[in-house]
Design a protein around this motif. Sequence first.
Motif, PDB file in Angstrom:
ATOM      1  N   SER A 210       0.846  -1.202   0.000  1.00 45.36           N
ATOM      2  CA  SER A 210       0.000   0.000   0.000  1.00 45.36           C
ATOM      3  C   SER A 210       0.872   1.239   0.000  1.00 45.36           C
ATOM      4  CB  SER A 210      -0.924   0.008   1.223  1.00 45.36           C
ATOM      5  OG  SER A 210      -1.724  -1.166   1.270  1.00 45.36           O
TER       6      SER A 210
ATOM      7  N   GLN B  30       0.829   5.583   0.205  1.00 39.72           N
ATOM      8  CA  GLN B  30       0.090   6.814   0.469  1.00 39.72           C
ATOM      9  C   GLN B  30       1.039   7.998   0.340  1.00 39.72           C
ATOM     10  OE1 GLN B  30      -2.562   6.816   3.763  1.00 39.72           O
ATOM     11  NE2 GLN B  30      -3.422   8.799   3.198  1.00 39.72           N
TER      12      GLN B  30
ATOM     13  N   ALA C  47       0.398   8.835  -5.765  1.00 34.83           N
ATOM     14  CA  ALA C  47       0.565   7.520  -5.138  1.00 34.83           C
ATOM     15  C   ALA C  47       0.464   6.389  -6.166  1.00 34.83           C
ATOM     16  CB  ALA C  47      -0.477   7.319  -4.039  1.00 34.83           C
TER      17      ALA C  47
ATOM     18  N   GLN D   7      -4.008  10.811  -7.264  1.00 35.05           N
ATOM     19  CA  GLN D   7      -4.398   9.813  -6.274  1.00 35.05           C
ATOM     20  C   GLN D   7      -3.551   9.928  -5.007  1.00 35.05           C
ATOM     21  OE1 GLN D   7      -7.195   7.969  -6.669  1.00 35.05           O
ATOM     22  NE2 GLN D   7      -7.291   9.352  -8.448  1.00 35.05           N
ATOM     23  N   ALA D   8      -4.258   9.919  -3.868  1.00 36.22           N
ATOM     24  CA  ALA D   8      -3.574  10.011  -2.582  1.00 36.22           C
ATOM     25  C   ALA D   8      -3.023   8.660  -2.137  1.00 36.22           C
ATOM     26  CB  ALA D   8      -4.529  10.546  -1.521  1.00 36.22           C
ATOM     27  N   LYS D   9      -3.668   7.552  -2.569  1.00 35.37           N
ATOM     28  CA  LYS D   9      -3.230   6.236  -2.143  1.00 35.37           C
ATOM     29  C   LYS D   9      -3.545   5.209  -3.222  1.00 35.37           C
ATOM     30  CE  LYS D   9      -7.520   5.560   0.494  1.00 35.37           C
ATOM     31  NZ  LYS D   9      -8.096   5.276   1.841  1.00 35.37           N
TER      32      LYS D   9
END
Length: 455
Positions: free
Chosen positions: A212, A214, A232, A317-319
Amino acid sequence: MDLDAVRGTVHGLMPRARAELSELVAIPSVADARQYPPSECARAAQWVLDAFAEVGLEQLRLERTPDGSDAVVGHVQGPDGAPTVLLYAHYDVQPPLDDAAWQTPPFELTERDGRWYGRGTADCKGNILMHLTALRTLRALDPGGGAPFPVTVRLVVEGSEEQGTGGLEKHVEANPATFAADVIVVADTGNAEVGVPTVTTTLRGLANVVVSVQALAGEVHSGMFGGPAPDALAALVHILSSLRDERGNTTIDGLDATATWTGVPYPVDQFRKDAGVLDGVDLLGDGMVADVVWARPAVTVLGIDCPPVVGSAAAIQAKAAARLNLRVPPGQDAKAAQQALVAHLTNAAPWGVKVTVTPEAEGQPFRAATDGPAYTTLAAAMSDAYGRDMASAGQGGSIPLCNVFADTYPGAEIVLLGVEEPACLIHAPNESVHPSEIEHMAIVEALFLARLGGH
């Protein structure tokens, strides 16, 4: 055992094998209650139990395993002093996936171009029919000297192998006496190609992780912030691209990706056909196909969490996240390989983005010991049945149960074989089996069991 008698008996049983496989394929025994009712697996289990009862196995019963699935278990005593052979298969199947991609109904056995199509025809219901046909042949030819079969036969047909929930693995560990054997026949692999008798000697292990990334507190407008603002999803793409070099070799720091395969080769043209590689698209990795698919680690991106194309907005996109599957060859430790993957992903992060790697399942690779008497007997049976020498192959997939068998019964010879040659397309739409593989492998198994019993 007279080879011609075995061959003729098996051939005469093939219409019955087709009819019964058709019945079994018609049961959508997917062991996932989110997709199919558990009653379908219960129907398949009962079908298997009834079929093996008819062929002469005794003490047949359904045993509930720790994951809630039922295994069909049975046992019949052979002549005094005869070895014990455990026959394994599984009755659960993969879901059909994309129904529209099937050229025939997935849960209806359909003959086309000399093959039998339908989910489970090969993996693994075709192997169940291989066992049944071999045992029926032995009953018909009666080499047991008063016993039903020339060896003591144990049976286990499980119901959750495709889900990977480990029910039978835990059940074997908790009930070792139930499955103890001198030889364990795992019927869940197959030949290198139709007509090439092959025993599987290695299995790659697996190690899954979720990575993942972020980079921002939340999504921001790509027009106002695009450029300096860290993306991200782009960072995730950068990380994933570090897992292979420009030729497609796996490049995970600390993992050797240079081993070679010494068994039967996997011809390039055959692999391209089996895998459905498009014209003009290169295969990945240096070396022979068999080296890359059976002897070296390989990482696959199973899925990515990010906005879909349809409905996506002009936003950074943040994550983002991805789920990865690492196949681990024999000679490497799956846990250590998983740790190497975690470290690699963390170190490959660009721009200081925040990376979290969560380990999931891991399973060790397997290598069979092939220097025992059962393998010598099997080689002769395969040579007689097919008219050519037995080959050895690896399998890129994993069967964790094999390691449980090896640990629980260290003196047993573990043999992996079956009807699942590459053109079967197991786990994909349009799964099929070539009926000649069921026929030839039933001849192999009948000869193998008879000769293990001294006939």
